[in-house]
Write a protein that holds these residues in place. Sequence first.
Motif, PDB file in Angstrom:
ATOM      1  N   LYS A 273      -8.139  -5.699  -2.387  1.00  0.00           N
ATOM      2  CA  LYS A 273      -6.775  -5.458  -2.836  1.00  0.00           C
ATOM      3  C   LYS A 273      -6.830  -4.726  -4.174  1.00  0.00           C
ATOM      4  O   LYS A 273      -7.626  -5.074  -5.041  1.00  0.00           O
TER       5      LYS A 273
ATOM      6  N   GLN B  48      -4.342  -2.467  -7.222  1.00  0.00           N
ATOM      7  CA  GLN B  48      -3.048  -2.041  -7.748  1.00  0.00           C
ATOM      8  C   GLN B  48      -3.256  -0.707  -8.452  1.00  0.00           C
ATOM      9  O   GLN B  48      -4.195  -0.557  -9.241  1.00  0.00           O
TER      10      GLN B  48
ATOM     11  N   LEU C  63       4.298   1.151  -8.972  1.00  0.00           N
ATOM     12  CA  LEU C  63       3.093   0.371  -8.705  1.00  0.00           C
ATOM     13  C   LEU C  63       2.873   0.180  -7.209  1.00  0.00           C
ATOM     14  O   LEU C  63       3.712  -0.377  -6.511  1.00  0.00           O
TER      15      LEU C  63
ATOM     16  N   THR D  47       0.592  -1.684  -4.438  1.00  0.00           N
ATOM     17  CA  THR D  47      -0.358  -2.767  -4.181  1.00  0.00           C
ATOM     18  C   THR D  47      -0.856  -2.600  -2.760  1.00  0.00           C
ATOM     19  O   THR D  47      -0.083  -2.671  -1.805  1.00  0.00           O
TER      20      THR D  47
END
Length: 299
Positions: free
Chosen positions: A220, A222, A247, A249
Amino acid sequence: MITAENLTKTFDTVVAVNNISTFVEEGSIFGLIGSNGSGKSTLLRMLCGIFRPDSGTILYGGSPVYDNYDLKQSIVYLSDEQYFPWGATLNDMRELYKSVYNRFDDERYTKMTEIFGLDKTRKISTFSKGMQRQSALLLGMSLRPKYLLCDETFDGIDPVMRKVVRSLIAEDSEESGLTAIISSHNLLELENICDHIALFHHGEILLDMGLDDAKISTHKLQVVFSGLYEPDFSGIDIINHRVAGKLHTITYRGDADEIENKLKSFGVQYYENVPLTLEEIFITEMEEIGYDSSAILEK
């Protein structure tokens, strides 16, 4: 090694376990996770020889477990539903266990009761739910098993005693080669102790690998891109992509360095890899097959 091959178990029209195969290394701690009703408890009951599979085989080092009295002397199964005879004390249960199991260790029993701080002469029916869980654990571990199969072991136990239980299982695994299989919805507890995990859903295994490998294969990040255009995500195995303002993600599978280089080629203002917890891996895998909170709430 415990080897399960092509196991299937049905109850009337319900397929509880559907043609699954897995193996558990000697001395390892194996975690079973999954949705409610996914077949974890049924699998545990087949592994310890309570249920006979409709098809498939279960072998402990080459020996079948069902109707194998000698092998079952080394297996302890702790059910999610505790049962003790009415009016029984821990000392009464000790005598019952000693009459059945030749591996019962009186010295360890005494030590376990001291660790858990339980009164050996008090009726277990007067204990709290957590204390009854501890009673089952201390009796089971007093048998010095080679194989410990636990179903929702940590349910109802306070955080301090959960840490004690984890430490005891880890010590036995390291010092005496205990092989443990633990089913739990408390993913944090499993993450702190397990070497390997298997993710169940609707009687099938969706994920079966070492915990470290699971974390390495799924990532994961960002990222905030500096350009005004939409980056090209083709060629990236994206599991989940959420955007909040600028942003992004992104949860994905693949080589982290390769993906990082590709995304950075678009120009970034901010970039951070975020370590995945076991709970996040569970949610990610379940969301991919449509089992997620938003889909359930929309029904």
